[in-house]
Write an enzyme that holds these catalytic residues in place. Structure first.
Site, PDB file in Angstrom:
ATOM      1  N   SER A 165       0.837  -1.203   0.000  1.00 26.60           N
ATOM      2  CA  SER A 165       0.000   0.000   0.000  1.00 26.60           C
ATOM      3  C   SER A 165       0.875   1.258   0.000  1.00 26.60           C
ATOM      4  O   SER A 165       1.715   1.423  -0.889  1.00 26.60           O
ATOM      5  CB  SER A 165      -0.950  -0.044   1.208  1.00 26.60           C
ATOM      6  N   ASP A 331      -9.144  -5.970  -5.241  1.00 22.59           N
ATOM      7  CA  ASP A 331      -8.715  -4.681  -4.689  1.00 22.59           C
ATOM      8  C   ASP A 331      -9.170  -3.563  -5.622  1.00 22.59           C
ATOM      9  O   ASP A 331      -8.616  -3.370  -6.696  1.00 22.59           O
ATOM     10  CB  ASP A 331      -7.196  -4.669  -4.539  1.00 22.59           C
ATOM     11  N   HIS A 364      -8.133  -4.975  -0.703  1.00 23.93           N
ATOM     12  CA  HIS A 364      -6.854  -4.310  -0.449  1.00 23.93           C
ATOM     13  C   HIS A 364      -6.168  -4.860   0.799  1.00 23.93           C
ATOM     14  O   HIS A 364      -4.934  -4.892   0.870  1.00 23.93           O
ATOM     15  CB  HIS A 364      -7.075  -2.807  -0.307  1.00 23.93           C
TER      16      HIS A 364
END
Length: 385
Positions: A165, A331, A364
């Site tokens: 991320s 995601d 995610h």
């Protein structure tokens, strides 16, 4: 799952001016001015980090780990700090990043509230928290702070830089800013730049926090932060971190137990609402709101192509020799096609680039929870080194 009472807890985040090494956490202090990427200067910079394993005689087994938006440097447990870390199943003896072989360094992001200098830290010039007087924060600043830790430890070249991320963005920034400092790169559920969709979502989260009357334009007292704003922003965040398929399979239309509070006909009815409330309550006392705003905005501002105007040009520069890019099919915050594009831009003659798209259900957040999917991929990368 039992119904969660609607009670907002008192904040538990520790003021980040505390600089004594505790447990496994260590600090690098820069007493010379630190110039920020988009202007502004910090008169002093403290960087919190933790390490696992031992550095070999050649110093070539070091792995630098950057975190997502909210974690601390505590990625895994250790004898100095036996509490489980945020990547406990990935880092450690016999795990994919095997600390019997690798020396792992996890750095707490600049701008955070877990030891590294950020908006909640004390400005030595005024004796008061920086708050909104903290300069504009960028991913490049976080990467530059990570470099200072590497230099402090006497490491000339890393084996790999890895991050999920925000951490993946930071790893990319690190490898473009300091191309000769790492042999390899692992970018997980990340991107070379944020999409307008992701920016829109984070913008709404920030607006929710700033709309809370208790925010006081960033001047709230530590003991009275904008808890309602943080709670709602966290709920929106949790919705973006998981997938609709997971919500449906995990909760369906299952009802939460218990009755509404008297006079509240719009309270928690469904288990998915109870789940969101639980995680929101857990988060609000652990993270400083101004720090959240700064780190969130840093993700929006990041663009690898800022310097040359072309992502491929920046990422194909000489430097790293191996790269692994991992994405997740569900995601929608960092879509799989972005990971494919990132891998394509990293390709250059003589560089080994692998792209892996995982069918994880958890969106995610898969890199935190789908260990059965991620462990083999990460392990294969390090086993082949």
């Amino acid at each position: 799952m039992s119904k969660v009472k609607k009670m907002i807890t008192a904040p538990r985040f520790a003021p980040s001016e505390a600089r004594a090494a505790t447990g496994a956490r260590r600090f690098v202090r820069l007493d010379t001015p630190f110039r920020m990427h988009r202007g502004g200067v910090l008169p002093r910079l403290d960087i919190a980090y933790e390490t696992w394993g031992e550095l070999d005689a050649q110093g070539g087994n070091a792995v630098l780990l950057f975190t997502g938006l909210s974690p601390s440097a505590h990625a895994a447990s250790s004898p100095e700090d036996p509490a489980s870390g945020w990547w406990e199943e990935m880092v450690g003896p016999g795990r994919p990043i095997d600390t019997r072989r690798w020396f792992v360094i996890c750095v707490n992001s600049m701008g955070s509230c877990f030891g590294t200098t950020g908006p909640a830290s004390i400005d030595p010039r005024s004796g008061q928290p920086y708050r909104l007087n903290f300069p504009v924060l960028t991913v490049e600043d976080i990467a530059a702070a990570g470099r200072e830790v590497v230099r402090h430890l006497g490491i000339r070249k890393l084996h790999s830089v890895i991050g999920p991320s925000l951490g993946g963005m930071t790893a990319l920034a690190f490898c473009t800013m300091f191309p000769e400092m790492s042999y390899g790169l692992v970018a997980i559920s990340s991107a070379a730049r944020s999409t307008s969709f992701a920016i829109a979502l984070r913008s709404l989260q920030r607006e929710i926090i700033r709309s809370d009357p208790a925010w006081l334009k960033g001047e709230y007292a530590t003991e009275h932060p904008p808890l309602v704003g943080m709670r709602l922003a966290r709920k929106l965040g949790m919705i973006t971190y998981r997938s609709a398929e997971e919500w449906d399979q995990r909760f369906g239309r299952e009802r939460a137990g218990g009755e509404h509070d008297a006079g509240d006909q719009f309270g928690v009815d469904f288990e998915v609402e109870s789940y969101l409330e639980h995680h929101a309550q857990k988060f609000v006392g652990q993270f400083d709101p101004n720090c959240y705003l700064y780190l969130s905005r840093a993700m929006d501002l990041f663009d690898v192509a800022e310097h040359s105007g072309c992502v491929a040009t920046e990422l194909s520069k000489p430097g790293i020799e191996r790269a692994l890019v991992i994405g997740v099919e569900t995601d929608f915050l960092f879509p799989l096609h972005e990971q494919e594009q990132l891998a394509e831009c990293l390709e250059r003659p003589g560089r080994e680039v692998e792209f892996v798209g995982l069918p994880s259900l958890q969106g995610h957040d898969s890199f935190l929870v789908d260990m059965d999917g991620f462990r083999p991929v990460i392990a294969r990368y390090f086993d082949r080194s």
